[in-house]
Scaffold this active site. Sequence first.
Site, mmCIF file in Angstrom:
data_model
loop_
_atom_site.group_PDB
_atom_site.id
_atom_site.type_symbol
_atom_site.label_atom_id
_atom_site.label_comp_id
_atom_site.label_asym_id
_atom_site.label_seq_id
_atom_site.Cartn_x
_atom_site.Cartn_y
_atom_site.Cartn_z
ATOM 1 C CB CYS A 42 47.332 48.060 37.291
ATOM 2 S SG CYS A 42 48.946 48.433 36.545
ATOM 3 C CG ASP A 44 51.149 51.372 39.931
ATOM 4 O OD1 ASP A 44 51.175 51.672 41.315
ATOM 5 O OD2 ASP A 44 51.276 52.059 39.031
ATOM 6 N NE ARG A 46 52.161 54.377 41.818
ATOM 7 C CZ ARG A 46 52.345 55.143 40.516
ATOM 8 N NH1 ARG A 46 52.624 56.450 40.771
ATOM 9 N NH2 ARG A 46 52.138 54.677 39.411
ATOM 10 C CG HIS A 98 46.413 52.836 37.895
ATOM 11 N ND1 HIS A 98 47.538 53.613 38.260
ATOM 12 C CD2 HIS A 98 46.830 51.721 37.602
ATOM 13 C CE1 HIS A 98 48.500 52.949 37.790
ATOM 14 N NE2 HIS A 98 48.267 51.612 37.535
ATOM 15 C CB CYS A 101 48.062 52.934 34.196
ATOM 16 S SG CYS A 101 48.536 51.292 33.799
HETATM 17 CO CO CO Z 1 49.164 50.617 36.075
#
Ligand code: CO
Length: 209
Positions: A42, A44, A46, A98, A101
């Site tokens: 992803c 993302d 993080r 994750h 998400c």
């Molecule tokens: Co995500």
Amino acid sequence: MRVLKHLFDQNKKWAARIRKTDPDFFTNLSRQQNPEYLWIGCSDSRVPANQIVDVLPGEVFVHRNIANLVIHTDLNCLSVIQYAVDMLKVKHIIVCGHYGCGGIQAAMDNQRHGLIDNWLRHIRDIYRYHQAEIDSLPDEQAKLERMCELNVVEQVANVCHTTIVQNAWKVGQELTVHGWAYRLEDGILKDLDVCAGSAEEITRTHRIK
Ligand code: CO
């Protein structure tokens, strides 16, 4: 004028730190890359691939998009897979989703988010395939977490269904596809146990002769 100066400063310190442990690190790496893994994760901020599995530059080839989707006609993702499998000969493809998400949450909340909703329709489809199981879960948190897992399972299947992976298996190339889920709260990876390393392990409907 150099903007974002702090990032350039940090970069210099980082490069110096690596050169201190291995003076030839960048020179050697500049000559070739030989990663064993392709990471599909992803976007993302993080969930950064190299840091999570604690590997240096050169060890993992990476593709990231919102909610780690592998769409049958996404030329960007397919090109990354093809280059990784055919040219770099990676031995493992890891699809890593994750929990928590935002893409999964947005796909499930029935609100309008703009253009991205068209991308997220693919996640909504996964909900449709597994609606009975998801709807039977006790609360919203459990539903979203299971959707994160099922999304990874479906994307692992999509990777296996590509002509690229099936062609590699056909010629006996060693290649395993894995599905993992990362937990933001503790930084720990969970193996979803959906490994596939041959055409026999994928559904007959998508198997190429
Ligand atoms: Co995500």
